[in-house]
Each structure stands twice: as structure tokens, then as C-alpha cells.
Design a protein around this motif. Structure first.
Motif, PDB file in Angstrom:
ATOM      1  N   THR A 273      -4.561   3.777  -5.654  1.00 25.79           N
ATOM      2  CA  THR A 273      -3.445   3.907  -5.643  1.00 25.79           C
ATOM      3  C   THR A 273      -3.361   4.241  -3.849  1.00 25.79           C
ATOM      4  OG1 THR A 273      -3.106   4.533  -7.862  1.00 25.79           O
ATOM      5  CG2 THR A 273      -2.232   5.468  -6.214  1.00 25.79           C
ATOM      6  N   HIS A 274      -4.528   5.576  -3.541  1.00 22.30           N
ATOM      7  CA  HIS A 274      -4.896   5.225  -2.444  1.00 22.30           C
ATOM      8  C   HIS A 274      -4.713   4.350  -1.886  1.00 22.30           C
ATOM      9  CE1 HIS A 274      -5.168  10.007  -2.329  1.00 22.30           C
ATOM     10  NE2 HIS A 274      -6.007   9.891  -3.628  1.00 22.30           N
ATOM     11  N   VAL A 275      -4.849   3.225  -1.507  1.00 21.41           N
ATOM     12  CA  VAL A 275      -5.058   1.763  -0.341  1.00 21.41           C
ATOM     13  C   VAL A 275      -3.889   1.196  -0.949  1.00 21.41           C
ATOM     14  CG1 VAL A 275      -6.403  -0.318  -0.602  1.00 21.41           C
ATOM     15  CG2 VAL A 275      -7.537   1.444  -1.033  1.00 21.41           C
ATOM     16  N   GLY A 276      -3.120   0.947  -1.993  1.00 19.35           N
ATOM     17  CA  GLY A 276      -1.134   0.706  -1.857  1.00 19.35           C
ATOM     18  C   GLY A 276      -1.062   1.421  -0.897  1.00 19.35           C
ATOM     19  N   ASP A 277      -0.754   2.653  -1.428  1.00 16.60           N
ATOM     20  CA  ASP A 277      -0.030   3.821   0.154  1.00 16.60           C
ATOM     21  C   ASP A 277      -0.190   3.690   1.444  1.00 16.60           C
ATOM     22  OD1 ASP A 277       1.022   4.743  -2.598  1.00 16.60           O
ATOM     23  OD2 ASP A 277      -0.136   6.600  -2.522  1.00 16.60           O
ATOM     24  N   LEU A 278      -1.956   2.966   1.704  1.00 20.53           N
ATOM     25  CA  LEU A 278      -1.842   3.547   2.635  1.00 20.53           C
ATOM     26  C   LEU A 278      -1.207   1.997   3.532  1.00 20.53           C
ATOM     27  CD1 LEU A 278      -3.382   5.251   5.211  1.00 20.53           C
ATOM     28  CD2 LEU A 278      -5.461   4.507   4.382  1.00 20.53           C
ATOM     29  N   ARG A 279      -1.549   1.122   2.694  1.00 26.09           N
ATOM     30  CA  ARG A 279      -1.134  -0.404   3.331  1.00 26.09           C
ATOM     31  C   ARG A 279       0.098  -0.591   3.417  1.00 26.09           C
ATOM     32  NH1 ARG A 279      -4.865  -4.302  -1.332  1.00 26.09           N
ATOM     33  NH2 ARG A 279      -6.574  -4.139  -0.232  1.00 26.09           N
ATOM     34  N   ARG A 280       0.920   0.243   2.664  1.00 25.54           N
ATOM     35  CA  ARG A 280       2.164   0.276   3.187  1.00 25.54           C
ATOM     36  C   ARG A 280       3.324   0.594   4.284  1.00 25.54           C
ATOM     37  NH1 ARG A 280       2.876   0.148  -3.148  1.00 25.54           N
ATOM     38  NH2 ARG A 280       2.228   2.430  -3.332  1.00 25.54           N
TER      39      ARG A 280
END
Length: 853
Positions: A273-280
Motif C-alpha cells: 500500500t505504501h508503494v502504491g501511494d508513493l507511486r501516485r
């Protein structure tokens, strides 16, 4: 020339004893080599490597224990004898003609021919079949339009079985590789080189097989090490080069600290989830329009810079000065035309003096200056027609100079220069980018605030440029807005530059934020990937550790190979070198070769020999060419005899560079060899060939072939030889001719009788050489045999000479080789006369042989 050897230790025992003190995998190799008497096959090599891995605890032990080796029974080598029976159907070899057939004798075969007759072509076939050390590249007929494929039909017996082989140019064909071939090029090999033995006993070859087996395991280890260290697992491509763990992944190996590397793994449950937020977040920052806006404003700034500069130039135009200078120039041009017309009114010009005429005068002045510079100008001649000028023409020429030097012309040039200085800044204006920008917004409702000033400036610039480039009149109304346009464009430029600076400041702040978020994303993705790839990482570290262990265990391999080499040298000293030394000594004595030392050297299990003279000199540096030749032949024969000769021995011109005494010694050695071996000799030396034939006369184990180039290269015919006429052969021919004549009549009988007398004449010559004179001097023999002189029966000679000479003279009357006088030309020999003469000769020989010396 046999030799005996003492009982020796079997090399199999040497190998067994050494293997019992070595690793199991080595014992496995030796056991399979000894029991199979040959090299390991692919499956056995694979098992040897598997046993090595299991013995060294790389893999779980599954293979049985390799027990110590017991002493094995010796195996005697049995080789079926090889005998050549014919060589025929030769094609595509040099320029040899078709149809030649060689049928080698089981004893000695002599192939005699002069240089260039084609002997070499046949010898090259044998060298190719045997893979001789001096095998040549075989060419076809280089003068033929098309080359034929190489081929020959070889008939032979192997043991008791008759076989054929169709040769097609191949090198080294079994069983012909067992043939031994000696030629002049091989001399250097046998004299100076460290030679390996052509024949290696099967027991000694076992060492080579063991070495090959160890090398196979060694190469498999090396290959495994290479594969383990360079396995393409793709780990590195899973990580960004900017990640902190990238250098650690890049240098994964046996020394990697896995615990330290594991500390970089992110084990949080919500890490994805952290990876997804950071990518956005990064995507949002990357999608910002500031960069695109900066590019637009940069372009506007560039356009305004160009337009503002142009407007400033237009506003700076001194229009009053332009108008004044333009009027000044017009007045000067009018005065110039009046002056020119008045100056040349009386000059009888064909037309009014105009600009074209002025150009003509100017060109003449330039040409005159050129002639003056060269020092060849003639003032008394016309520049153009080269005729003498009169006073009237000279006056006209002076007016030309006056016209060209007139002050009005100078003033006109100065005025034009001033006018050019006033207009050049306008005519040199470049406003292409500004014009393109203005055209883009011409039909747009959303024009920039400065578009009016820009468009007006561009229109003024274009109009002014056209007028000023032709010095046309310009009204003040055309430039009345120039100053206002310059001011407006300058203000717009300043505003745009300020806007651009602000945008760049905003972009720099956003770039820092984006860089920080990107770095955070790279580290987080690397931490996640590290956890996913942990199994592969551990496997690679394990592989590199195994590779290091394998490399460490491979270090003793060269020592193992050296040990086997040492055993092989010990065995070769016992089985080959000592035997070779004795055989070589025998051959040197038989051929009267120089005395020298033999050093036996060996590497990697290969038995080799080297010949040196006192002081370690190479033989070729000291010995004569003839001495080198017999030394090489002694080496060759000793090597051939090592295994017991079971295949043909071939000599190609073996006596070139030898004196007559050595030729005789070589011939005796060849004949002795031919008593038990099939021997073939190619030679162009008639003394050598005749000596061989003479030595073989008693045994008859000999065939003689003549090779000529009369009907093409390599024409082969079976012959009796240059000196193969024996009394026995001739006697047989005479008797057969007499019997044939008795069955014929007329001319046929007369022809046979003449042939009979031809043989009688030959018999007389041979009888005189061999028996009356006891062979003291013979044709084609290199020396006078003085030792035979006492054998001549002097008291019986007169009677024998009378009969032989009388019959010889009679025979000469009837053979075609002697012309006859007319009175005797028509006298034909009779069969009865031939029989009578032949009986007289036989009786004379019998009486001479029975006479006491």
C-alpha cells in the motif's frame, strides 16, 4: 636384427598401485581404463565427475565405494599384418594420367623414374593414407580446364582377408596409418625434433587414457566453476541502480554478509500500500505543467527579444539624413552625366556615353594597369586592336583617363557609402521567428497583448527594407509609430522575463520534492524486491561458495597429471625407450650412421626422444647432409621396428645426397628388411635401383615398375629394371622364342628368329659381365669390384671368348639395331642356325664353369 629385453614391471601394476593411494574418483578412472583398455566414454566421464562431487561432499553419496584395485593380467597386443596388393583408378592427383596400376610385391617393390615423371603423385597418396608427418597438400592438374575429384582404389589384405578401399583425398585412414614412410622432408624431424613415437603400446597408451580422464574431470570442474560464478539469474536487473542495496547485489558472492543484506528487507504487512501511494505521488509531481509552461514563455521571450531589437533599430533610423543623402546622390549623378556628355561630344562615339560604355572604359583602364605592372604596356598602341594610335586617338585616350579620375566619381562613391551606412541596420534585420509567431496568432481571437506592436513593426521592417535596398523615397509617415512600437515591445519583453524567472523558481522547488519522493520510492521498491528475491540471492551466494570450493579442489589436478606423466615416463623408459635405444644402435651400425646420444623426454604422458651430440649440439649443426640422411633413416627404422613391423614400409628417394658406398649400405638394409616386410621404394637413382635388383636376384622377392612421362605424367609399366637382365631370365626368353618360332612359317618365323638372336646377343653381354669377368665391372654399378678379380678363370677365357665373340658378331648381323652392307643385307637367319648357336653358347658356359681356376 632382433633384440631381446628383460622382464619388466607391467604398467598396469604401476597405475593400480598409484590409484590405490589416490581418491576414489581417480581409482574409478584407472579401473575403467584398465578393464576397458581404452579411454573413458561420455557416461563413464560423467560418473567420474559425479563420484568426485559425492566424495568431496558436494552431493549426497549414492555411488558405491571404489575398492582398491587388484593386479590385472597382462594383455598381449595382436596386430593383423597389412599388405598392399594394388593401387589403381587414380584420378585428380597432380597431373597423373589415368590407367596406371601398381601391384606391389609382398617383398620389395621398386618404382623407378626420372625427376618430374610423376612418382611424387603416387607417393603423396600413400602419405595421405598414412597421415605421414610430411604429408603434402595434393593438388589436381593445374593446367586442366576442370579439376577431377581425388580418388584411387586401394586393394589390400588385412590378415588373411582381402579388402578394397576407395580413397577420396582423406588424410589418415585406418589401417593404412600403420604404414611407415621415409622421405627427404622427414629428415629434419628424425634428426633434430623432439619426436613422439608413432607406435605407442596399448599398455603405455593407458597412461594417456588416464590423463584424458583426469583432464575431463578437471575441465568439468572448470566449466562448473564458470557456470556457478556467471549464472544469469537476472537478480541485478530487478533493482534500480540508484538503490542503496544495488552495489551489494552487484557484488553477491561467497563473502556476502547475508544478515546485513537481510536488514534492508521491508517486512511490513501494508508495504505494498505504501508503494502504491508513493507511486501516485511521484506520478502527480511528474505530470505538473510548469515545465511545459516554461518552454512556452521561453519562446515568447526569444520572440520579443528579436522583435524589440528590430523595433529599436527602426526607431533609430535618421530619416532626414537619409532624405538629404539621397538628394545629394541624385544631384551628383546628374552632374556626372552632364560632364560625361560634354567631355565626349567631339569623340565620335557610336552612341551616347551610358553606363555600359562606362564599364567598357573601366575595364580598359584595369587591363592597362595589368600591362603596366608586367612592364609591357606600349603607349603607342591601342589596348584592344594593338594598332598604332594617332594624335586624335591619343587625345581620346587622355579624355578616358580624365573621365575616370574625375572628382564627381569620387563624390558619388562617398555618397553611396554614406547612404549604405544609414540603411544597412534596417536591411540586415532578421525577424523570421517573430514573423512566424505573428502569423500563428493572426487569425486567433486570443492574441497576446503585444501583437499589435509586433505586427506593425514587422510590416514597417519589410516595407523599409524593400525601399531602402533600392534607395527609394521614404515618407515620415512610415516610421511614425516606430518609437511607440519599440517601447511597447520592450515593456512586453521585460514582463515576460520576469514571468519566466518566477516559473523557473517554482519548477526548482517542485523538482526537489519530486527527487526526494523518487528516492524514497526507489528504496522502498528495492526493500520489497529484496524480500521477494531472497531465495535466489541465497542460491547465488551458495553457488559462489561452491565455486570457490571447487576451484580450491581443482588446484591439485596439475600435480595429479604430473604424477601420471612421471609413471608414464617410467613405463615408457622400460617399454619403449630402452628398446628403441637398442634398435637405434643396431640401425646406426648397419647404416654406418654417426654415434650420438639419445635423450628420452616426456610431457603429459607422451613418450618422446631427442638426439644430441657432445656439448648438446643439434645434429644438423654438425653433421653433413649425407650423415643426417642415414641418421634419420636409422631413427625411422628403429621406430618402425618397435612394435614389430606389420604394415608396408615406404621409402621416397631415400639416397639423395648419399655417396656410392652409403647407397650400397642403404640398399643392403632395405633388402634385408624386404625379406620379412613389404617394402616400396620410389627412386630416380639408377645406381640405387640396380643395386637393389642385384641384391634381390637370388630371392626374386621383387617387382620393378618404370614411371615415365612419355604418354603423360605417371605412366606406369612393369619392367625388368635398368639392370635386371640375368642369364636365367634371358635363357628362358631364348627357349620360349625358339619354341614359338617352330610353330610359325615364313615372315613370322623369320621375325621370331631375329628376336631370338636379339636375346642371344644380350645373353653374351650378361655372360661376359657376370661370369667371364665375375662381375668385376658391371653396368650401373658405382664401383669396380677388385675383390672379384682373382675369380676370373684366365686359362678358360680364350676358348670361351672365341665362341662368345663369334656368336655375338653373328647375332649382331641379324638384329634391327645394326645396319648391314648390301651383300649380307638379304641373308636371313634360320631357326636351325639359331638353335646351333644357342647350343654352342650353352656348352661354352658349361665348360667355363666347370674349369678350375
Amino acid at each position: 636384427m632382433g633384440t631381446t629385453t628383460a622382464a619388466r614391471i607391467d604398467p598396469r601394476d604401476l597405475l593400480s598401485e598409484w590409484a590405490n593411494g589416490s581418491d576414489e574418483w581417480v581409482r574409478y578412472i584407472v579401473r575403467n581404463v584398465l578393464t576397458g583398455t581404452g579411454p573413458l566414454n561420455a557416461d563413464q566421464s560423467a560418473i567420474a565427475y559425479a563420484l568426485f562431487r559425492q566424495e568431496k561432499a558436494f552431493d549426497a553419496r549414492e555411488l558405491p565405494t571404489e575398492e582398491p584395485l587388484a593386479t590385472l593380467e597382462s594383455v598381449e597386443e595382436a596386430i593383423e599384418p597389412l599388405t598392399l596388393t594394388s593401387v589403381s583408378e587414380v584420378a585428380g592427383v597432380n597431373a597423373l594420367v589415368a590407367g596406371g596400376v601398381i601391384e606391389p610385391h609382398a617383398g620389395l617393390t621398386i618404382l623407378f623414374g626420372e625427376n618430374g615423371t610423376g612418382k611424387t603423385g603416387y607417393s603423396r597418396i600413400f602419405k595421405a593414407l598414412a597421415a605421414s608427418r610430411t604429408a603434402d597438400v595434393i593438388l589436381g592438374d593445374i593446367e586442366a580446364a576442370t579439376s577431377l575429384p581425388q580418388s584411387a582404389l586401394i586393394s589390400y589384405t588385412l590378415g588373411s582377408e582381402a579388402k578394397t578401399y576407395t580413397w577420396s583425398g582423406g588424410q589418415g585412414v585406418a589401417p593404412f596409418t600403420r604404414m611407415s614412410i621415409f622421405d627427404s622432408p622427414s629428415v629434419s624431424f628424425h634428426v633434430d625434433d623432439d619426436l613422439e613415437y608413432v607406435y605407442v603400446p596399448a599398455a603405455l597408451a593407458l597412461f594417456n587414457h588416464v590423463i584424458a580422464g583426469i583432464k575431463t574431470v578437471q575441465s568439468t570442474i572448470d566449466r562448473s566453476v564458470k557456470e556457478l560464478r556467471s549464472a544469469p539469474n537476472g537478480l541485478l536487473t530487478r533493482f534500480s541502480r540508484n538503490a542503496t542495496v544495488y552495489p551489494l547485489i552487484e557484488t553477491l558472492g561467497a563473502s556476502t554478509d547475508l544478515e546485513y543484506l537481510r536488514s534492508f528487507v521491508d517486512t511490513r504487512n501494508d508495504v505494498e500500500t505504501h508503494v502504491g501511494d508513493l507511486r501516485r505521488t511521484v506520478a502527480a509531481l511528474e505530470a505538473d505543467t510548469i515545465s511545459a509552461e516554461i518552454k512556452v514563455v521561453q519562446r515568447v521571450e526569444r520572440i520579443l527579444s528579436q522583435a524589440s531589437a528590430a523595433a529599436t533599430v527602426i526607431a533609430g533610423l535618421d530619416l532626414d539624413a537619409y532624405i538629404r543623402e539621397r538628394e545629394t546622390l541624385r544631384g551628383l549623378l546628374d552632374d556626372y552625366r552632364i560632364f560625361r556628355k560634354s567631355l565626349f561630344e567631339a569623340a565620335d562615339l557610336p552612341t551616347e556615353p551610358d553606363d555600359t560604355w562606362s564599364a567598357f572604359i573601366t575595364a580598359g583602364e584595369a587591363y592597362q594597369g595589368h600591362l603596366v605592372a608586367l612592364g609591357v604596356h606600349d603607349t603607342e598602341r591601342c589596348l584592344y586592336c594593338r594598332q598604332s594610335v594617332n594624335d586624335e586617338a591619343r587625345t581620346l585616350i587622355e579624355k578616358y583617363s580624365q573621365y575616370l579620375d574625375d572628382k564627381i566619381s569620387v563624390d558619388i562613391d562617398a555618397s553611396r557609402a554614406r547612404l549604405q551606412a544609414l540603411t544597412a541596420p534596417i536591411t540586415a534585420l532578421v525577424v523570421t521567428d517573430a514573423a512566424t509567431f505573428a502569423a500563428e496568432y493572426a487569425d486567433s481571437a486570443d492574441k497576446p497583448a503585444f501583437h499589435v506592436e509586433l505586427s506593425r513593426m514587422l510590416k514597417t521592417a519589410n516595407t523599409l527594407s524593400e525601399l531602402l535596398s533600392t534607395a527609394a523615397p521614404v515618407t515620415p509617415a512610415l516610421t511614425k509609430h516606430a518609437s511607440a512600437d519599440a517601447g511597447g515591445l520592450s515593456v512586453a519583453l521585460s514582463t515576460t522575463s520576469t514571468q519566466l524567472a518566477e516559473l523557473k523558481s517554482q519548477a526548482a522547488t517542485r523538482s526537489d520534492t519530486l527527487a526526494a519522493k523518487k528516492k524514497e520510492l526507489v528504496e522502498l521498491e528495492a526493500a520489497v524486491e529484496l524480500g521477494k528475491s531472497w531465495t535466489a540471492i541465497e542460491a547465488q551466494v551458495k553457488d559462489t561458495k561452491q565455486a570457490d570450493r571447487l576451484a580450491l579442489l581443482a588446484k591439485p589436478m596439475p600435480g595429479l597429471l604430473r604424477t601420471v606423466t612421471g609413471l608414464a615416463k617410467t613405463a615408457s623408459d622400460q617399454m619403449i625407450n630402452e628398446s628403441f635405444d637398442a634398435l637405434f644402435t643396431q640401425e646406426c651400425a648397419a647404416l654406418r650412421a654417426p654415434t650420438l646420444n639419445i635423450e628420452f623426454v616426456g610431457r603429459q604422458g607422451r613418450a618422446q626422444r631427442r638426439k644430441v651430440l657432445t656439448g648438446k649440439h643439434k645434429p644438423s649443426a654438425v653433421l653433413s647432409e649425407g650423415e643426417q640422411k642415414v641418421l634419420a633413416m636409422a631413427d625411422f627404422l628403429a621406430e618402425a621396428r618397435l612394435a614389430g613391423i606389420t604394415a608396408p614400409v615406404i621409402f621416397d628417394d631415400p639416397v639423395s645426397s648419399l655417396d656410392h658406398r652409403r647407397i650400397n649400405e642403404v640398399a643392403q638394409r632395405v633388402v634385408l628388411l624386404a625379406e620379412t616386410t613389404q617394402v616400396m621404394v620410389f627412386t630416380h637413382d639408377i645406381f640405387f635401383a640396380s643395386t637393389l635388383l642385384s641384391l634381390m636376384e637370388t630371392s626374386k622377392r621383387c617387382s620393378y615398375f618404370q614411371i615415365t612421362d612419355e604418354d603423360g605424367k605417371g605412366k606406369i609399366t612393369r619392367a625388368t629394371g635398368p639392370r635386371w637382365d640375368s642369364l636365367t631370365n634371358i635363357k628362358k626368353n631364348i627357349n620360349e622364342t625358339i619354341q614359338a618360332a617352330k610353330t610359325q612359317d615364313g615372315d613370322a618365323r623369320a621375325a621370331l628368329v631375329r628376336t631370338g638372336y636379339d636375346w642371344v646377343r644380350a645373353w653374351c653381354e650378361v655372360f661376359t659381365e657376370t661370369e667371364l669377368l665375375q662381375g668385376v665391372t658391371q653396368r650401373y654399378q658405382p664401383n669396380v669390384r677388385m675383390t672379384n678379380l682373382p675369380k676370373i678363370k684366365a686359362e678358360a677365357l680364350p676358348t670361351a671368348i672365341e665362341t662368345v665373340n663369334r656368336v655375338f658378331e653373328e647375332a649382331c648381323r641379324y638384329i634391327d639395331g645394326h645396319s648391314q652392307p648390301l651383300p649380307t643385307l638379304g641373308v636371313s637367319p634360320t631357326l636351325a642356325g639359331l638353335e646351333t648357336h644357342w647350343a654352342e653358347l650353352a656348352a661354352t658356359r658349361s665348360a667355363y664353369l666347370s674349369a678350375d681356376n
